[in-house]
Write a protein that holds these residues in place. Structure first.
Motif, PDB file in Angstrom:
ATOM      1  N   ALA A 116       0.829  -1.210   0.000  1.00 61.23           N
ATOM      2  CA  ALA A 116       0.000   0.000   0.000  1.00 61.23           C
ATOM      3  C   ALA A 116       0.862   1.258   0.000  1.00 61.23           C
ATOM      4  O   ALA A 116       0.530   2.251  -0.659  1.00 61.23           O
ATOM      5  N   ALA A 117       1.978   1.211   0.723  1.00 61.84           N
ATOM      6  CA  ALA A 117       2.849   2.388   0.817  1.00 61.84           C
ATOM      7  C   ALA A 117       3.474   2.724  -0.527  1.00 61.84           C
ATOM      8  O   ALA A 117       3.513   3.900  -0.932  1.00 61.84           O
ATOM      9  N   TYR A 118       3.952   1.712  -1.243  1.00 65.15           N
ATOM     10  CA  TYR A 118       4.567   2.001  -2.541  1.00 65.15           C
ATOM     11  C   TYR A 118       3.535   2.393  -3.588  1.00 65.15           C
ATOM     12  O   TYR A 118       3.837   3.146  -4.523  1.00 65.15           O
ATOM     13  N   LYS A 119       2.307   1.928  -3.443  1.00 64.70           N
ATOM     14  CA  LYS A 119       1.242   2.433  -4.316  1.00 64.70           C
ATOM     15  C   LYS A 119       1.039   3.923  -4.066  1.00 64.70           C
ATOM     16  O   LYS A 119       0.869   4.718  -5.009  1.00 64.70           O
ATOM     17  N   ALA A 120       1.096   4.318  -2.789  1.00 63.02           N
ATOM     18  CA  ALA A 120       0.949   5.735  -2.448  1.00 63.02           C
ATOM     19  C   ALA A 120       2.086   6.561  -3.036  1.00 63.02           C
ATOM     20  O   ALA A 120       1.875   7.675  -3.523  1.00 63.02           O
ATOM     21  N   VAL A 121       3.311   6.021  -2.988  1.00 66.16           N
ATOM     22  CA  VAL A 121       4.458   6.734  -3.571  1.00 66.16           C
ATOM     23  C   VAL A 121       4.265   6.903  -5.069  1.00 66.16           C
ATOM     24  O   VAL A 121       4.497   7.983  -5.626  1.00 66.16           O
ATOM     25  N   PRO A 130      -2.888   5.567   3.492  1.00 61.16           N
ATOM     26  CA  PRO A 130      -2.195   6.833   3.757  1.00 61.16           C
ATOM     27  C   PRO A 130      -2.996   7.661   4.759  1.00 61.16           C
ATOM     28  O   PRO A 130      -4.231   7.698   4.700  1.00 61.16           O
ATOM     29  N   ASN A 131      -2.295   8.322   5.665  1.00 66.06           N
ATOM     30  CA  ASN A 131      -2.988   9.160   6.634  1.00 66.06           C
ATOM     31  C   ASN A 131      -3.025  10.616   6.161  1.00 66.06           C
ATOM     32  O   ASN A 131      -2.611  10.948   5.047  1.00 66.06           O
ATOM     33  N   ALA A 132      -3.513  11.492   7.028  1.00 71.76           N
ATOM     34  CA  ALA A 132      -3.714  12.891   6.639  1.00 71.76           C
ATOM     35  C   ALA A 132      -2.415  13.576   6.245  1.00 71.76           C
ATOM     36  O   ALA A 132      -2.412  14.484   5.400  1.00 71.76           O
ATOM     37  N   ARG A 133      -1.280  13.172   6.811  1.00 70.20           N
ATOM     38  CA  ARG A 133      -0.006  13.784   6.429  1.00 70.20           C
ATOM     39  C   ARG A 133       0.272  13.553   4.950  1.00 70.20           C
ATOM     40  O   ARG A 133       0.674  14.468   4.223  1.00 70.20           O
ATOM     41  N   TYR A 134       0.081  12.323   4.504  1.00 66.11           N
ATOM     42  CA  TYR A 134       0.291  12.018   3.084  1.00 66.11           C
ATOM     43  C   TYR A 134      -0.641  12.845   2.214  1.00 66.11           C
ATOM     44  O   TYR A 134      -0.224  13.398   1.182  1.00 66.11           O
ATOM     45  N   TRP A 135      -1.904  12.927   2.602  1.00 69.32           N
ATOM     46  CA  TRP A 135      -2.871  13.604   1.741  1.00 69.32           C
ATOM     47  C   TRP A 135      -2.617  15.102   1.687  1.00 69.32           C
ATOM     48  O   TRP A 135      -2.871  15.737   0.649  1.00 69.32           O
ATOM     49  N   VAL A 136      -2.092  15.678   2.760  1.00 75.09           N
ATOM     50  CA  VAL A 136      -1.680  17.080   2.704  1.00 75.09           C
ATOM     51  C   VAL A 136      -0.526  17.248   1.720  1.00 75.09           C
ATOM     52  O   VAL A 136      -0.519  18.162   0.883  1.00 75.09           O
ATOM     53  N   LEU A 137       0.467  16.360   1.822  1.00 76.98           N
ATOM     54  CA  LEU A 137       1.594  16.423   0.886  1.00 76.98           C
ATOM     55  C   LEU A 137       1.106  16.298  -0.551  1.00 76.98           C
ATOM     56  O   LEU A 137       1.534  17.064  -1.431  1.00 76.98           O
ATOM     57  N   LEU A 193     -10.262  16.661   9.590  1.00 78.57           N
ATOM     58  CA  LEU A 193     -10.661  15.487  10.359  1.00 78.57           C
ATOM     59  C   LEU A 193     -11.728  14.674   9.644  1.00 78.57           C
ATOM     60  O   LEU A 193     -11.802  13.447   9.815  1.00 78.57           O
ATOM     61  N   GLN A 194     -12.538  15.324   8.827  1.00 79.30           N
ATOM     62  CA  GLN A 194     -13.577  14.588   8.106  1.00 79.30           C
ATOM     63  C   GLN A 194     -12.984  13.665   7.046  1.00 79.30           C
ATOM     64  O   GLN A 194     -13.564  12.619   6.744  1.00 79.30           O
ATOM     65  N   THR A 195     -11.851  14.030   6.472  1.00 83.94           N
ATOM     66  CA  THR A 195     -11.273  13.181   5.415  1.00 83.94           C
ATOM     67  C   THR A 195     -10.610  11.941   5.983  1.00 83.94           C
ATOM     68  O   THR A 195     -10.424  10.956   5.281  1.00 83.94           O
ATOM     69  N   GLY A 196     -10.197  11.972   7.267  1.00 85.03           N
ATOM     70  CA  GLY A 196      -9.600  10.789   7.890  1.00 85.03           C
ATOM     71  C   GLY A 196      -8.403  10.280   7.110  1.00 85.03           C
ATOM     72  O   GLY A 196      -7.471  11.020   6.819  1.00 85.03           O
ATOM     73  N   ASP A 197      -8.431   8.994   6.746  1.00 89.33           N
ATOM     74  CA  ASP A 197      -7.370   8.386   5.942  1.00 89.33           C
ATOM     75  C   ASP A 197      -7.673   8.477   4.453  1.00 89.33           C
ATOM     76  O   ASP A 197      -7.078   7.756   3.647  1.00 89.33           O
ATOM     77  N   GLY A 198      -8.591   9.380   4.082  1.00 88.65           N
ATOM     78  CA  GLY A 198      -8.958   9.517   2.688  1.00 88.65           C
ATOM     79  C   GLY A 198      -8.387  10.769   2.063  1.00 88.65           C
ATOM     80  O   GLY A 198      -7.802  11.624   2.739  1.00 88.65           O
ATOM     81  N   PRO A 199      -8.532  10.911   0.743  1.00 88.72           N
ATOM     82  CA  PRO A 199      -7.966  12.055   0.037  1.00 88.72           C
ATOM     83  C   PRO A 199      -8.696  13.346   0.367  1.00 88.72           C
ATOM     84  O   PRO A 199      -9.744  13.348   1.038  1.00 88.72           O
ATOM     85  N   ALA A 200      -8.148  14.440  -0.131  1.00 85.68           N
ATOM     86  CA  ALA A 200      -8.770  15.749   0.059  1.00 85.68           C
ATOM     87  C   ALA A 200     -10.200  15.732  -0.461  1.00 85.68           C
ATOM     88  O   ALA A 200     -10.511  15.098  -1.465  1.00 85.68           O
TER      89      ALA A 200
END
Length: 508
Positions: free
Chosen positions: A78-83, A409-416, A479-486
């Motif tokens: 899952a992590a490399y898919k996110a990358v 991916p958590n909120a940090r990833y989605w912000v990036l 907080l509403q997006t949780g582990d989801g995208p923007a």
């Protein structure tokens, strides 16, 4: 209220322009109508016609090798898919200290009879990384040097289990070959393995890999391996030895130096390393790197973190300005990557780290990254790297961009990702005033239009007035997006609402 009482309130009311709710409370207690006094929250002021600076900043991340990234592990897949989905440049790859078998390709010293070169555990992880970043530049950093390169009282041992952590593999401060040739040869062979299909070892045996990757950048070492064990002179000598050897086998590769963990404590490194006369002739100083982690006190909670993180970031930004003054004076052509930016909680790598931080923590960390990204973009820093892709209990869980419980991916990833998708080098940063201390704001003119990056530093909702709000669209991570995208949000009634710790991009 008497005329005299109103007079007494006049000056405090001017001072309360940033605290409209407090003003309402004061007037409510007095029994006076608020109609004449209550003001709307300050509106960010933007001068679209005044460019302050042109951005050079690329948002990206670092990938630190650890067991969940080994092939077939669900979190790693899952992590490399996110990358891959992120599609960032300058992604930093670091096989490092605690897992010798996953990062050191020659664990035993060579003898006249045999060598111990072994990529069987290293290759699968490296290939997964290079596949996920295909088409994009990377910064490779096999940071852990073989312990046998150093003088030690006795041979250094390491776990037979590649997944077992050890923190004392790197020992010794003096190279057994003070010329640095042995060190350079090790790294030249390692790079040859990946870029030229193989190498010939110390006793003349050929090792074939068949790989022909291109390494855009190579970073020399990493702070746990040297910063508190060597002088700037020693590090510079080792950098020169590595760069000289690698450059011969991979002439197109550029180099990154220093990777300092606590740059404010070691200004002498910058003064020495960035002075070209301290290097061998012809050694390039393509890029320097250093890091920042906010780190709250052990008795603090998220109620304190929302202040501590940003206060510490402000201290780091002062360090960046200081380092920039040194760089511009000694080596202005050298670029900069801040390739580890994040937060490390005091519970990390202790039994209590099995209790995840509150969900809002990840959004707060995302807001912190957005703040740092904005401020270093103003300083034209080249690369802004979030740390790190995967952390998990016992291995810096508070720095993770992946939720090790859900493999998402958590909120940090989605912000990036939201920042990376919207902002790029060449964007114009125009004059912007957020108008309040709990809000970060920066307006950009981009090839796709005008955009405004907003970050809520606090755990309360903020209403932000916007000019031409009816013509704007927006996306936010909160907080509403949780582990989801923007998610998409629509400005309404001339304003947009930022939920606690939200990071939002408004577009016109």
């Amino acid at each position: 209220m008497s005329e005299k009482a109103v007079s007494r309130l006049a000056v405090p009311m001017l001072q309360l322009r940033y605290f409209p709710c407090l003003l309402v409370a004061i007037l409510a207690v007095s029994g006076t109508s608020t109609a004449l006094f209550c003001q709307q929250a300050p509106k960010p002021t933007i001068n679209w016609d005044k460019t302050k600076v042109v951005s050079k900043s690329t948002p990206t991340l670092q990938v630190v090798v650890n067991p969940p990234l080994r092939p077939g592990e669900p979190l790693g897949v899952a992590a490399y898919k996110a990358v891959k989905d992120l599609g960032a440049d300058y992604v930093r790859y670091v096989p490092w200290l605690p897992y010798p078998k996953l990062g050191v390709a020659e664990l035993e010293p060579p003898t006249p009879q045999k060598t111990s070169w072994d990529f069987s555990l290293i290759d699968p992880m490296t290939k997964d990384f290079l596949a996920a970043t295909e088409g994009h530049s990377t910064i490779m950093n096999f940071s852990t040097m073989p312990s046998w390169l150093f003088k030690t009282e006795k041979p250094v041992t390491y776990p037979a289990d590649a997944n077992q952590v050890t923190w004392d593999y790197t020992q010794g401060t003096e190279l057994r070959d003070p010329s640095g040739k042995e060190l350079g040869d090790y790294y030249a062979r390692l790079v040859n393995w990946y870029v030229n299909g193989g190498f010939t070892d110390e006793i003349g045996v050929k090792h074939q890999s068949g790989y022909h990757y291109k390494f855009a950048y190579w970073e020399a070492l990493n702070e746990p391996e040297f910063e508190h064990k060597t002088t700037p002179e020693q590090y510079t000598e080792r950098y020169d030895a590595m760069v000289s050897a690698i450059h011969k086998v991979s002439p197109d590769t550029k180099f990154v130096g220093m990777a300092l963990a606590m740059p404010s404590l070691v200004p002498k490194y910058f003064e020495y390393f960035l002075d070209h006369k301290n290097h061998r002739p012809g050694i390039p100083l393509d890029m320097i790197s250093y890091h920042f982690y906010a780190s709250p006190g052990k008795d603090q909670t998220i109620d304190n973190w929302k202040y501590t993180f940003f206060d510490q970031a402000d201290g780091f930004l002062n360090t960046v300005r200081y380092v920039e003054a040194i760089r511009k004076r000694l080596s202005p052509e050298t670029r900069t990557t801040l390739d580890e930016l994040g937060v490390i909680l005091p519970t990390d790598n202790k039994p209590e780290d099995k209790i995840p931080p509150p969900d809002a923590y990840w959004n707060l960390c995302g807001s912190l990254y957005a703040y740092v990204y904005i401020e270093v973009s103003k300083l034209q820093i080249d690369v802004v790297g979030m740390s790190q892709l995967v952390g998990y209990p016992t291995q810096f869980p508070s720095v993770s961009m992946m939720d090790w419980r859900t493999n998402q991916p958590n909120a940090r990833y989605w912000v990036l990702k939201m920042i990376k998708d919207n902002f790029h080098p060449g964007d114009k940063l125009v004059e912007t005033d957020a108008g309040r201390g709990d809000l970060t704001a920066q307006a950009f003119i981009t090839p796709t239009g005008r955009k405004l990056l907003l970050a809520n530093k606090r755990d309360k909702s903020i209403e932000v007035p916007l000019t031409d709000a009816d013509k704007a669209t927006a996306q936010t991570v909160d907080l509403q997006t949780g582990d989801g995208p923007a998610r998409s949000v629509k400005p309404a009634d001339g304003k947009i609402t930022l939920e606690p710790f939200a990071v939002t991009v408004v577009s016109w």
